[in-house]
Write an enzyme that holds these catalytic residues in place. Structure first.
Site, PDB file in Angstrom:
ATOM      1  N   ASP A 143       0.847  -1.198   0.000  1.00  0.00           N
ATOM      2  CA  ASP A 143       0.000   0.000   0.000  1.00  0.00           C
ATOM      3  C   ASP A 143       0.879   1.243   0.000  1.00  0.00           C
ATOM      4  N   LEU A 158      -0.088   4.080   1.128  1.00  0.00           N
ATOM      5  CA  LEU A 158      -0.520   4.925   2.250  1.00  0.00           C
ATOM      6  C   LEU A 158      -0.820   6.342   1.779  1.00  0.00           C
ATOM      7  N   THR A 186     -15.742  -2.335  -9.958  1.00  0.00           N
ATOM      8  CA  THR A 186     -16.941  -1.718  -9.373  1.00  0.00           C
ATOM      9  C   THR A 186     -18.096  -1.751 -10.370  1.00  0.00           C
ATOM     10  N   ASP A 187     -19.321  -1.734  -9.837  1.00  0.00           N
ATOM     11  CA  ASP A 187     -20.488  -1.663 -10.730  1.00  0.00           C
ATOM     12  C   ASP A 187     -20.561  -0.313 -11.443  1.00  0.00           C
ATOM     13  N   GLU A 188     -19.774   0.668 -10.971  1.00  0.00           N
ATOM     14  CA  GLU A 188     -19.850   1.998 -11.582  1.00  0.00           C
ATOM     15  C   GLU A 188     -19.343   2.004 -13.019  1.00  0.00           C
ATOM     16  N   TYR A 239     -13.382   8.653 -12.204  1.00  0.00           N
ATOM     17  CA  TYR A 239     -13.103   7.444 -11.405  1.00  0.00           C
ATOM     18  C   TYR A 239     -13.599   6.195 -12.130  1.00  0.00           C
ATOM     19  N   SER A 270     -11.738   5.298 -15.236  1.00  0.00           N
ATOM     20  CA  SER A 270     -10.413   4.682 -15.001  1.00  0.00           C
ATOM     21  C   SER A 270     -10.573   3.210 -14.615  1.00  0.00           C
ATOM     22  N   LYS A 271     -11.608   2.895 -13.850  1.00  0.00           N
ATOM     23  CA  LYS A 271     -11.835   1.492 -13.465  1.00  0.00           C
ATOM     24  C   LYS A 271     -12.254   0.673 -14.691  1.00  0.00           C
ATOM     25  N   ASN A 310     -21.971  -0.657  -3.958  1.00  0.00           N
ATOM     26  CA  ASN A 310     -21.446   0.141  -2.834  1.00  0.00           C
ATOM     27  C   ASN A 310     -21.326  -0.679  -1.558  1.00  0.00           C
ATOM     28  N   LYS A 329     -16.901   9.130   2.285  1.00  0.00           N
ATOM     29  CA  LYS A 329     -17.983   8.428   1.588  1.00  0.00           C
ATOM     30  C   LYS A 329     -19.288   8.573   2.374  1.00  0.00           C
ATOM     31  N   ARG A 358     -28.465   3.729  -4.451  1.00  0.00           N
ATOM     32  CA  ARG A 358     -27.280   2.872  -4.425  1.00  0.00           C
ATOM     33  C   ARG A 358     -27.693   1.514  -3.878  1.00  0.00           C
ATOM     34  N   ASP A 418     -25.861  19.472  -6.484  1.00  0.00           N
ATOM     35  CA  ASP A 418     -25.641  18.096  -6.921  1.00  0.00           C
ATOM     36  C   ASP A 418     -24.217  17.888  -7.440  1.00  0.00           C
ATOM     37  N   HIS A 464     -23.883  13.157 -11.797  1.00  0.00           N
ATOM     38  CA  HIS A 464     -24.289  12.235 -10.712  1.00  0.00           C
ATOM     39  C   HIS A 464     -25.079  11.028 -11.240  1.00  0.00           C
TER      40      HIS A 464
HETATM   41  P1  NAD Z   1      -9.944   3.084  -0.310  1.00  0.00           P
HETATM   42  O1  NAD Z   1      -9.791   4.419  -0.965  1.00  0.00           O
HETATM   43  O2  NAD Z   1     -10.515   3.010   1.069  1.00  0.00           O
HETATM   44  O3  NAD Z   1      -8.525   2.350  -0.261  1.00  0.00           O
HETATM   45  C1  NAD Z   1      -7.622   2.374  -1.325  1.00  0.00           C
HETATM   46  C2  NAD Z   1      -6.262   1.950  -0.797  1.00  0.00           C
HETATM   47  O4  NAD Z   1      -5.361   1.904  -1.911  1.00  0.00           O
HETATM   48  C3  NAD Z   1      -5.662   2.904   0.233  1.00  0.00           C
HETATM   49  O5  NAD Z   1      -5.126   2.188   1.317  1.00  0.00           O
HETATM   50  C4  NAD Z   1      -4.559   3.615  -0.546  1.00  0.00           C
HETATM   51  O6  NAD Z   1      -3.473   4.027   0.277  1.00  0.00           O
HETATM   52  C5  NAD Z   1      -4.147   2.539  -1.533  1.00  0.00           C
HETATM   53  N1  NAD Z   1      -3.520   3.081  -2.741  1.00  0.00           N
HETATM   54  C6  NAD Z   1      -3.945   4.129  -3.495  1.00  0.00           C
HETATM   55  N2  NAD Z   1      -3.103   4.342  -4.515  1.00  0.00           N
HETATM   56  C7  NAD Z   1      -2.117   3.393  -4.418  1.00  0.00           C
HETATM   57  C8  NAD Z   1      -0.967   3.096  -5.192  1.00  0.00           C
HETATM   58  N3  NAD Z   1      -0.659   3.816  -6.271  1.00  0.00           N
HETATM   59  N4  NAD Z   1      -0.197   2.044  -4.816  1.00  0.00           N
HETATM   60  C9  NAD Z   1      -0.505   1.309  -3.702  1.00  0.00           C
HETATM   61  N5  NAD Z   1      -1.571   1.570  -2.932  1.00  0.00           N
HETATM   62  C10 NAD Z   1      -2.370   2.598  -3.290  1.00  0.00           C
HETATM   63  O7  NAD Z   1     -10.808   2.227  -1.339  1.00  0.00           O
HETATM   64  P2  NAD Z   1     -11.874   1.059  -1.065  1.00  0.00           P
HETATM   65  O8  NAD Z   1     -13.210   1.659  -0.885  1.00  0.00           O
HETATM   66  O9  NAD Z   1     -11.322   0.122  -0.056  1.00  0.00           O
HETATM   67  O10 NAD Z   1     -11.874   0.349  -2.488  1.00  0.00           O
HETATM   68  C11 NAD Z   1     -10.951  -0.703  -2.786  1.00  0.00           C
HETATM   69  C12 NAD Z   1     -11.204  -1.185  -4.197  1.00  0.00           C
HETATM   70  O11 NAD Z   1     -12.553  -1.644  -4.317  1.00  0.00           O
HETATM   71  C13 NAD Z   1     -11.033  -0.105  -5.251  1.00  0.00           C
HETATM   72  O12 NAD Z   1     -10.378  -0.682  -6.357  1.00  0.00           O
HETATM   73  C14 NAD Z   1     -12.446   0.304  -5.612  1.00  0.00           C
HETATM   74  O13 NAD Z   1     -12.522   0.727  -6.945  1.00  0.00           O
HETATM   75  C15 NAD Z   1     -13.196  -0.999  -5.407  1.00  0.00           C
HETATM   76  N6  NAD Z   1     -14.623  -0.878  -5.027  1.00  0.00           N
HETATM   77  C16 NAD Z   1     -15.016  -0.097  -3.987  1.00  0.00           C
HETATM   78  C17 NAD Z   1     -16.364  -0.055  -3.630  1.00  0.00           C
HETATM   79  C18 NAD Z   1     -16.820   0.773  -2.450  1.00  0.00           C
HETATM   80  O14 NAD Z   1     -18.027   0.843  -2.186  1.00  0.00           O
HETATM   81  N7  NAD Z   1     -15.956   1.380  -1.670  1.00  0.00           N
HETATM   82  C19 NAD Z   1     -17.293  -0.814  -4.320  1.00  0.00           C
HETATM   83  C20 NAD Z   1     -16.859  -1.621  -5.380  1.00  0.00           C
HETATM   84  C21 NAD Z   1     -15.520  -1.648  -5.701  1.00  0.00           C
HETATM   85  P1  TYD Z   2     -20.299   7.821  -2.322  1.00  0.00           P
HETATM   86  O1  TYD Z   2     -20.237   7.234  -0.952  1.00  0.00           O
HETATM   87  O2  TYD Z   2     -19.334   8.884  -2.696  1.00  0.00           O
HETATM   88  O3  TYD Z   2     -20.231   6.581  -3.325  1.00  0.00           O
HETATM   89  P2  TYD Z   2     -20.471   6.535  -4.947  1.00  0.00           P
HETATM   90  O4  TYD Z   2     -20.609   7.901  -5.482  1.00  0.00           O
HETATM   91  O5  TYD Z   2     -19.229   5.864  -5.423  1.00  0.00           O
HETATM   92  O6  TYD Z   2     -21.712   5.716  -5.119  1.00  0.00           O
HETATM   93  O7  TYD Z   2     -21.766   8.398  -2.543  1.00  0.00           O
HETATM   94  C1  TYD Z   2     -22.910   7.574  -2.414  1.00  0.00           C
HETATM   95  C2  TYD Z   2     -24.113   8.406  -2.781  1.00  0.00           C
HETATM   96  O8  TYD Z   2     -24.288   9.436  -1.812  1.00  0.00           O
HETATM   97  C3  TYD Z   2     -23.982   9.123  -4.123  1.00  0.00           C
HETATM   98  O9  TYD Z   2     -25.251   9.137  -4.764  1.00  0.00           O
HETATM   99  C4  TYD Z   2     -23.573  10.534  -3.745  1.00  0.00           C
HETATM  100  C5  TYD Z   2     -24.248  10.748  -2.411  1.00  0.00           C
HETATM  101  N1  TYD Z   2     -23.545  11.637  -1.457  1.00  0.00           N
HETATM  102  C6  TYD Z   2     -24.234  12.706  -0.867  1.00  0.00           C
HETATM  103  O10 TYD Z   2     -25.443  12.916  -1.110  1.00  0.00           O
HETATM  104  N2  TYD Z   2     -23.559  13.505   0.012  1.00  0.00           N
HETATM  105  C7  TYD Z   2     -22.249  13.321   0.301  1.00  0.00           C
HETATM  106  O11 TYD Z   2     -21.679  14.127   1.091  1.00  0.00           O
HETATM  107  C8  TYD Z   2     -21.560  12.211  -0.301  1.00  0.00           C
HETATM  108  C9  TYD Z   2     -20.104  11.962  -0.009  1.00  0.00           C
HETATM  109  C10 TYD Z   2     -22.242  11.403  -1.176  1.00  0.00           C
END
Ligand code: NAD
Ligand code: TYD
Length: 339
Positions: A33, A35, A125-127, A153, A156-157, A182, A192, A217, A275, A279
């Protein structure tokens, strides 16, 4: 088994490390990581007590470093969680999203090819599918839904996913991809929706809901995501994509109101703000493939999961208080002050 988990100091990666260390007493896990602001060593405190766990600080897009690490460690499996993961930050500045999420994935796969990794799993991700309309509740994302990402974002995924599938077709790299909805649960970074709202409600601060709060979501408790990835790396078919989701759709407003109710805080804290550009309206996963092929099912309902999550944030104030005292303050100011 010797597993490399990238991004394991973040939200889902850390939960996955705990899940695997608890379940497989003989597996070795190395967490790589960088960090960034989203990665915290305090998140891995309990993992450091386990002799099967090792932490390495580094960047997945640093080719020389990554190749050295693979050469030294002899990994069997790579699970790539490392990413820049926040849509709002990607709107502010997309470049690092391309570097980490696309180039980083490429560098890891090049190393995986060279050192004969048995499985490269890409956590997507589903996004990548874009969004669904609000007035067609029957429409769902399947693995065949075309990729139509909306934000830097998700673009890129999606780019990384295409590259992963190209490495399978061209080089026969043994890959799998999971596209999850999510997540929520412990160690979720408070930029988030769910952790942000829990923490602000606890502090009696306004809760910024984007637009009219009707965006939907599909929420999954993080442990259920971890169990799905565990199944895929052991039993998933190479070259395949698996959608992961718990059929758990909620509007943002419903989520925020549930949190307020659980905490006994007034709905007057809700503040509607400008918004998010572009979005996405609605995400909703069809998880039939992973259920039928691998027998995966989520274990935690939203009602139970949100209670557990709120309790975790109440019991772990030290973790998030440290986080929201740093860079986070500037971020919040930048992102929300003129909304
Ligand atoms: P997060 O932002 O909490 O964690 C990302 C981690 O990656 C961090 O610890 C960061 O330090 C590390 N990182 C970032 N850039 C790096 C690099 N260049 N080299 C090494 N480490 C690096 O993210 P998360 O929510 O835990 O998501 C993890 C994965 O799951 C992501 O790939 C995200 O796209 C995917 N995902 C997330 C969700 C969600 O709801 N959070 C849902 C579906 C998929
Ligand atoms: P988020 O947690 O950023 O996840 P994602 O956009 O990847 O789904 O946001 C979840 C939903 O909540 C999204 O529709 C945006 C909304 N949202 C707010 O309404 N207020 C906020 O401050 C944030 C961070 C998100």
């Amino acid at each position: 088994m010797n597993i490399l988990v990238t991004g394991g100091a973040g939200f889902i990666g850390s939960n996955f490390i705990y899940y695997m260390l608890d379940k497989y007493k003989d597996y070795k896990i190395v967490c790589l990581d960088k960090l960034t602001y989203a990665g915290n060593l305090s998140t891995l405190k309990r993992a450091f007590e386990n002799p099967n766990f090792q932490f390495v600080k580094g960047d997945i897009s640093d080719r020389v470093f990554v190749f050295e690490l693979f050469k030294e460690k002899n990994f069997d499996v790579v699970v790539n969680f490392a990413a820049e993961s926040h849509v709002d930050r990607s709107i502010e500045d997309p470049e690092i999203f391309l570097k980490t999420n696309v180039i980083g994935t490429q560098v890891l796969m090049d190393a995986a090819r060279k050192f004969d990794i048995k499985r490269f799993h890409q956590v997507s991700t589903d996004e990548v599918y874009g969004d669904l309309p609000l007035d067609r509740p029957d429409s769902l994302f399947t693995e065949e839904t075309p990729l139509r990402p909306s934000s830097p974002y998700s673009a890129s995924k999606a780019a990384a996913d295409l590259l992963v599938l190209a490495y399978y077709r061209t080089y026969k790299l043994p890959v799998t991809i999971s596209r999850c909805s999510n997540n929520y649960g412990p160690y979720h970074f408070p930029e988030k929706l769910i952790p942000l709202m829990i923490i602000r409600a606890l502090n009696d601060q306004p809760l910024p809901v984007y637009g009219d709060g009707r965006n939907v979501r599909d929420w999954l408790y993080v442990e259920d995501h971890c169990s799905a990835i565990d199944l895929i790396i052991h039993h998933g078919r190479e070259g395949e994509v698996y959608n992961i989701g718990g059929r758990n759709e909620r509007t943002n407003l419903e989520v925020v109101k549930t949190i307020l109710k659980e905490l006994g805080k007034p709905e007057e804290l809700i503040t509607f703000v400008k918004d998010r550009p572009g979005h996405d309206l609605r995400y909703a996963i069809d998880p039939s493939k992973i259920k039928n092929e691998l027998g995966w099912e989520p274990k935690t309902s939203f009602e139970e999961g949100i209670k557990k999550t709120i309790k975790w944030y109440l019991d772990n104030r030290d973790w998030w208080e440290e986080i929201i005292s740093g860079e986070y303050k500037d971020y919040y100011e930048r992102m929300y002050s003129n909304r």
